[in-house]
Design an enzyme around this catalytic site. Structure first.
Site, mmCIF file in Angstrom:
data_model
loop_
_atom_site.group_PDB
_atom_site.id
_atom_site.type_symbol
_atom_site.label_atom_id
_atom_site.label_comp_id
_atom_site.label_asym_id
_atom_site.label_seq_id
_atom_site.Cartn_x
_atom_site.Cartn_y
_atom_site.Cartn_z
ATOM 1 N N LYS A 203 30.437 43.685 39.523
ATOM 2 C CA LYS A 203 30.168 42.563 40.430
ATOM 3 C C LYS A 203 28.982 42.879 41.354
ATOM 4 O O LYS A 203 28.392 43.955 41.267
ATOM 5 C CB LYS A 203 31.438 42.226 41.234
ATOM 6 C CG LYS A 203 32.681 42.007 40.358
ATOM 7 C CD LYS A 203 32.624 40.722 39.543
ATOM 8 C CE LYS A 203 33.677 40.640 38.441
ATOM 9 N NZ LYS A 203 35.015 40.305 38.861
HETATM 10 C C1 LIG Z 1 36.453 40.029 38.363
HETATM 11 C C2 LIG Z 1 37.162 38.723 38.517
HETATM 12 C C3 LIG Z 1 38.444 38.604 39.059
HETATM 13 C C4 LIG Z 1 39.316 39.784 39.356
HETATM 14 O O1 LIG Z 1 38.750 40.724 40.119
HETATM 15 P P1 LIG Z 1 39.298 42.251 40.042
HETATM 16 O O2 LIG Z 1 38.639 42.867 41.228
HETATM 17 O O3 LIG Z 1 38.830 42.807 38.746
HETATM 18 O O4 LIG Z 1 40.758 42.202 40.159
HETATM 19 C C5 LIG Z 1 38.953 37.338 39.269
HETATM 20 N N1 LIG Z 1 38.268 36.239 38.937
HETATM 21 C C6 LIG Z 1 37.050 36.315 38.378
HETATM 22 C C7 LIG Z 1 36.340 35.045 38.051
HETATM 23 C C8 LIG Z 1 36.468 37.556 38.142
HETATM 24 O O5 LIG Z 1 35.284 37.633 37.539
#
Ligand SMILES: *Cc1c(COP(=O)(O)O)cnc(C)c1O
Length: 404
Positions: A203
């Site tokens: 991210k």
């Molecule tokens: C990455 C992601 C999540 C979950 O995040 P984590 O930190 O991996 O638990 C939820 N929704 C979307 C759209 C994501 O890309």
């Protein structure tokens, strides 16, 4: 003795040709600098590894960055979605509308509260949820909507907010893709009742694992903060400051805390977010230019009013122009050393939801059609111009081979 046959660079690596890259390019990758390592090391040598000062500092820094009043740091984006659903009062018997073009965690957070996710189809150009598709799914049981800024493009929050206000629904933004994005100059984080971020390594910024919810509603923030700490009304630091050992568990909660080690990494990363989003936008601009007029690649649409944060760069293959399907293009890219991905299998098609809700193929035709055609190409801040050139060269080889 005859010399071994040279691998031809025009042959697909999938068929034994020389690959475009010998070192594979991932689709996403974190950026860790010396200052990030120093920040974590400093905390590692400090008195408190968790529930210390870095947690609140990171929360306040994110609030300032995204124009929110309150933030609650938690152990993942998934935990943030769960805490947000809980904090707005979602429970058994309730329905929450979610788009199907998302990671399963968006819908799972609703199910973890004992409620039912209602699956909404998406717009063909952007694969985003819009007010029309939400309107058709509202029932007397609907309590909230979770909009997802798929790929990093903010949804049309004006229309979604207006609809939610009219119908008395809470609007959550799953902004796990869109930290650093904006709509009409307003930052993601200030556009919905509650906004959720993830700090997973792919991210915009990372804490290893981690997440946060932001809101301008103090009650929601207080309830989420309690939920991350077993449902206990105070944390250990507050009790220490007040000189008391006494605590009470007011409701059932989790250990969803984010440690000081992780928060100090987040604090160190956050100031770079605009620069990193800009780097992502430069990669995207190069791809966009190359695909203008392409016979077999169509990038997803954008909107001039929105600042795209480009967590993903998603293309749709024009399958009518190819003699193969998406999966062959995926394998051919991988063989060339290009780490393509598919985001996402529409959530309603996962066996769990098909079994528990009977959501069969055909429920969301736009998302299902897109799913057969989409690929995510590599995009991350430290990607070089030469890396992007490799991606385009691999796609050209594949187009030359499979193009009709
Ligand atoms: C990455 C992601 C999540 C979950 O995040 P984590 O930190 O991996 O638990 C939820 N929704 C979307 C759209 C994501 O890309």
């Amino acid at each position: 003795m005859a010399a071994p046959a040279r691998k031809r660079t025009t042959d697909l690596a999938l068929h034994g040709g020389a690959p475009v890259r010998s070192v594979p390019l991932p689709y996403g990758r974190q950026t860790i600098r010396d200052c990030d390592v120093d920040a974590v090391t400093k905390t590692l040598r400090s008195a408190l590894l968790t529930t210390g000062p870095a947690v609140e500092q990171f929360e306040q820094a994110v609030c300032r960055k995204v124009g929110a009043q309150f933030a609650v740091a938690v152990s993942s984006g998934t935990a943030a979605l769960h805490a947000a659903c809980h904090a707005i009062g979602i429970g058994p018997g309730d329905e929450v509308i979610v788009p199907v073009m998302t990671f399963a965690a968006t819908a799972n957070a609703v199910a973890m509260c004992g409620a039912t996710p209602r699956f909404a189809d998406v717009e063909p150009r952007t694969l985003l949820l819009n007010a029309e598709s939400v309107r058709g799914l509202i029932s007397p049981k609907t309590k909230a909507v979770i909009a997802v800024d798929y790929a990093g493009l903010p949804c049309e929050y004006e229309a979604l907010s207006e609809l939610c206000r009219e119908r008395g629904l809470t609007l959550l933004a799953d902004a796990c893709h869109s930290l650093g994005g904006a709509l009409d100059g307003k930052p993601v984080g200030s556009l919905a009742d509650v906004t959720i971020f993830s700090f997973h390594p792919v991210k915009q910024i990372t804490t290893g694992e981690g997440g946060m919810l932001v809101t301008s509603d103090e009650k929601i923030a207080r309830r989420a903060r309690q939920f991350r700490n077993h449902g206990i009304t105070t944390d250990v630091r507050q009790r220490e400051e007040r000189g008391t050992w006494f605590y009470e568990m007011a409701e059932l909660g989790h250990n969803y805390r984010l440690s000081d080690l992780q928060c100090s990494l987040g604090l160190s990363q956050l100031p770079a977010v605009d620069e990193w989003v800009e780097k992502r936008r430069q990669v995207a601009a190069k791809y966009d230019a190359a695909f203008r007029g392409s016979s077999f690649v169509r990038p997803l649409g954008s909107r001039p009013s929105a600042k795209h944060a480009y967590h993903l760069y998603v293309i749709e293959l024009k399958l009518e122009a190819l003699s193969c399907g998406r999966d062959e293009v995926f394998s051919a890219l991988r063989a060339e050393g290009i780490g393509a991905m598919v985001h996402y299998i529409p959530v309603h098609l996962h066996p769990y939801y098909r079994r528990t809700q009977g959501t069969d193929p055909g429920l969301c035709p736009v998302a299902e059609r897109a799913y057969a055609r989409i690929l995510s190409l590599p995009i991350f801040p430290s990607m070089t111009d030469a890396d992007a050139t490799d991606v385009l060269a691999a796609l050209k080889k594949i187009g030359d081979h499979y193009g009709k």
